[in-house]
Motif scaffolding. Structure first.
Motif, PDB file in Angstrom:
ATOM      1  N   ILE A  24       0.824  -1.212   0.000  1.00 44.78           N
ATOM      2  CA  ILE A  24       0.000   0.000   0.000  1.00 44.78           C
ATOM      3  C   ILE A  24       0.859   1.264   0.000  1.00 44.78           C
ATOM      4  O   ILE A  24       0.368   2.347  -0.341  1.00 44.78           O
ATOM      5  N   GLU A  25       2.142   1.160   0.347  1.00 42.40           N
ATOM      6  CA  GLU A  25       3.029   2.309   0.238  1.00 42.40           C
ATOM      7  C   GLU A  25       3.342   2.634  -1.213  1.00 42.40           C
ATOM      8  O   GLU A  25       3.744   3.761  -1.545  1.00 42.40           O
ATOM      9  N   LYS A  26       3.123   1.653  -2.100  1.00 38.85           N
ATOM     10  CA  LYS A  26       3.464   1.824  -3.508  1.00 38.85           C
ATOM     11  C   LYS A  26       2.251   2.020  -4.400  1.00 38.85           C
ATOM     12  O   LYS A  26       2.403   2.169  -5.622  1.00 38.85           O
ATOM     13  N   THR A  27       1.048   1.975  -3.843  1.00 40.50           N
ATOM     14  CA  THR A  27      -0.151   2.042  -4.670  1.00 40.50           C
ATOM     15  C   THR A  27      -1.190   2.958  -4.057  1.00 40.50           C
ATOM     16  O   THR A  27      -1.160   3.224  -2.854  1.00 40.50           O
ATOM     17  N   GLY A  28      -2.077   3.443  -4.914  1.00 41.94           N
ATOM     18  CA  GLY A  28      -3.221   4.221  -4.450  1.00 41.94           C
ATOM     19  C   GLY A  28      -4.518   3.623  -4.935  1.00 41.94           C
ATOM     20  O   GLY A  28      -5.600   4.168  -4.708  1.00 41.94           O
ATOM     21  N   SER A  29      -4.414   2.476  -5.630  1.00 44.11           N
ATOM     22  CA  SER A  29      -5.584   1.792  -6.178  1.00 44.11           C
ATOM     23  C   SER A  29      -5.695   0.424  -5.523  1.00 44.11           C
ATOM     24  O   SER A  29      -4.795  -0.419  -5.676  1.00 44.11           O
ATOM     25  N   ILE A  30      -6.789   0.214  -4.804  1.00 37.93           N
ATOM     26  CA  ILE A  30      -6.974  -1.042  -4.085  1.00 37.93           C
ATOM     27  C   ILE A  30      -8.453  -1.349  -3.980  1.00 37.93           C
ATOM     28  O   ILE A  30      -9.290  -0.428  -3.946  1.00 37.93           O
ATOM     29  N   ARG A  31      -8.788  -2.630  -3.942  1.00 36.80           N
ATOM     30  CA  ARG A  31     -10.172  -3.057  -3.789  1.00 36.80           C
ATOM     31  C   ARG A  31     -10.225  -4.276  -2.887  1.00 36.80           C
ATOM     32  O   ARG A  31      -9.233  -5.001  -2.731  1.00 36.80           O
ATOM     33  N   VAL A  32     -11.380  -4.498  -2.284  1.00 29.91           N
ATOM     34  CA  VAL A  32     -11.601  -5.640  -1.401  1.00 29.91           C
ATOM     35  C   VAL A  32     -12.242  -6.761  -2.198  1.00 29.91           C
ATOM     36  O   VAL A  32     -13.295  -6.580  -2.812  1.00 29.91           O
ATOM     37  N   LYS A  33     -11.615  -7.919  -2.187  1.00 34.06           N
ATOM     38  CA  LYS A  33     -12.137  -9.068  -2.920  1.00 34.06           C
ATOM     39  C   LYS A  33     -13.112  -9.876  -2.075  1.00 34.06           C
ATOM     40  O   LYS A  33     -14.126 -10.363  -2.589  1.00 34.06           O
ATOM     41  N   PRO A  41     -19.500  -9.599   6.416  1.00 34.11           N
ATOM     42  CA  PRO A  41     -19.902  -8.207   6.168  1.00 34.11           C
ATOM     43  C   PRO A  41     -19.694  -7.784   4.724  1.00 34.11           C
ATOM     44  O   PRO A  41     -18.965  -8.426   3.958  1.00 34.11           O
ATOM     45  N   ILE A  42     -20.341  -6.689   4.390  1.00 35.16           N
ATOM     46  CA  ILE A  42     -20.212  -6.081   3.071  1.00 35.16           C
ATOM     47  C   ILE A  42     -19.252  -4.907   3.185  1.00 35.16           C
ATOM     48  O   ILE A  42     -19.416  -4.041   4.042  1.00 35.16           O
ATOM     49  N   CYS A  43     -18.251  -4.871   2.334  1.00 30.10           N
ATOM     50  CA  CYS A  43     -17.313  -3.756   2.328  1.00 30.10           C
ATOM     51  C   CYS A  43     -17.916  -2.630   1.497  1.00 30.10           C
ATOM     52  O   CYS A  43     -18.166  -2.787   0.293  1.00 30.10           O
ATOM     53  N   LEU A  44     -18.140  -1.495   2.128  1.00 28.57           N
ATOM     54  CA  LEU A  44     -18.788  -0.361   1.468  1.00 28.57           C
ATOM     55  C   LEU A  44     -17.774   0.596   0.858  1.00 28.57           C
ATOM     56  O   LEU A  44     -17.988   1.088  -0.252  1.00 28.57           O
ATOM     57  N   THR A  45     -16.686   0.880   1.552  1.00 30.96           N
ATOM     58  CA  THR A  45     -15.631   1.745   1.031  1.00 30.96           C
ATOM     59  C   THR A  45     -14.287   1.219   1.485  1.00 30.96           C
ATOM     60  O   THR A  45     -14.180   0.531   2.508  1.00 30.96           O
ATOM     61  N   VAL A  46     -13.240   1.573   0.734  1.00 32.56           N
ATOM     62  CA  VAL A  46     -11.869   1.254   1.101  1.00 32.56           C
ATOM     63  C   VAL A  46     -11.007   2.438   0.705  1.00 32.56           C
ATOM     64  O   VAL A  46     -11.113   2.950  -0.410  1.00 32.56           O
TER      65      VAL A  46
END
Length: 283
Positions: free
Chosen positions: A53-62, A162-167
């Motif tokens: 995460i130090e190298k990226t700004g794009s992430i999603r929860v699978k 649970p449902i992930c709403l935001t990350v």
């Protein structure tokens, strides 16, 4: 001693095979259902996940998975019979981060959410001792702590993943509710991720998610109850052993899962069966 038998009631004029019997079980005294949304929950990552995460700004929860739920019951002062239940959810998250074009990287983390409810659990403080069938002799040594219990209420929580709403990935410190530190996460939860969970400094990036929970919480207490029951019947069906010698023959006997290829329409999902699925006419 004959006069002591049948104290739970006799079958006078009842149906054949039915009788009033006493059972020892837990009775549900109170229950509630909740739809909770926990915002900006800190996700504790492994050392490898922190590097990603130090190298990226794009992430999603699978995916999200409730690994364990901690329940603690305490009586409410000046309100007899009511208990406050502390619920702590430990959720494992599988995330996918984009570190380069066409090169996603999967990482794992643990999020912890906490809530409190108050339910009615009645009163009672009885010590209960039970015999041990594996240590049942006259000269047996007592096993203190293994055979003793009480009739204090027990909390039960049923929850779906649970449902992930935001990350979000945030630099520095972001105000959020902290219910535990990384060192307070039980080992039985930490072992579900690949690597050791770590905490970061204020100048490092941190991962936050918003999770939606659907849960049912109830409070139970042991008791003895009189019910009407039927005698147990020995099943007539014999156990069938699967034959692995010819798997293709077994596969041919399976019914075709037509419903899996015909998703239900909006009307069908809401109980309106006026419009049939086109696959129903081709079965």
């Amino acid at each position: 001693m004959a006069e002591n038998r049948g104290f739970c009631g006799d079958n006078h004029g009842g149906l054949l095979g039915r009788d009033n019997v006493c059972i020892d079980c837990r009775r549900i005294l109170d229950a509630c259902r909740d739809k909770d949304c926990f915002e900006d929950v800190r996700v504790f990552l492994t050392g490898f996940g922190q590097e990603i995460i130090e190298k990226t700004g794009s992430i999603r929860v699978k995916s999200t998975d409730v690994i364990w739920t901690s329940l603690n019951v305490e009586p409410v002062q000046f309100n007899r019979g009511f208990y406050q239940i502390y619920v702590k959810f430990f959720v494992k998250l599988c995330l996918e981060a984009c570190v380069a074009p066409g090169k996603p990287q999967e990482i794992e983390g643990i999020a912890v959410c906490e809530k409190k409810v108050i339910l009615y659990g009645s009163e009672g403080n009885v010590n209960i001792f039970r015999s041990d069938p594996y240590n049942n002799n006259y000269c047996s040594l007592p096993q203190f702590g293994e055979q003793r219990s009480t009739n204090l209420p027990v909390a039960v929580c049923e929850v779906v993943d649970p449902i992930c709403l935001t990350v979000n990935i945030c630099s520095g410190h972001k105000p959020h509710h902290i219910c535990c530190l990384v060192d307070e996460i039980p080992e039985m939860v930490c072992c579900h991720v690949n690597g050791s969970l770590t905490d970061t400094y204020d100048d490092c990036k941190k991962l936050y998610v918003s999770l939606g929970f659907f849960s049912v919480i109830r409070i139970e207490r042991e008791g003895q109850y009189l019910i009407s029951a039927s005698e147990y019947c020995v099943p007539d069906k014999e156990c069938v052993i699967a034959e692995d010698s010819d798997p293709c023959t077994m596969f041919k006997r399976m019914a075709f899962p037509t419903s899996e290829f015909c998703p239900p329409s909006f009307k069908a999902m809401n109980g309106d069966k006026g419009c049939d699925s086109p696959c129903d006419h081709k079965k």
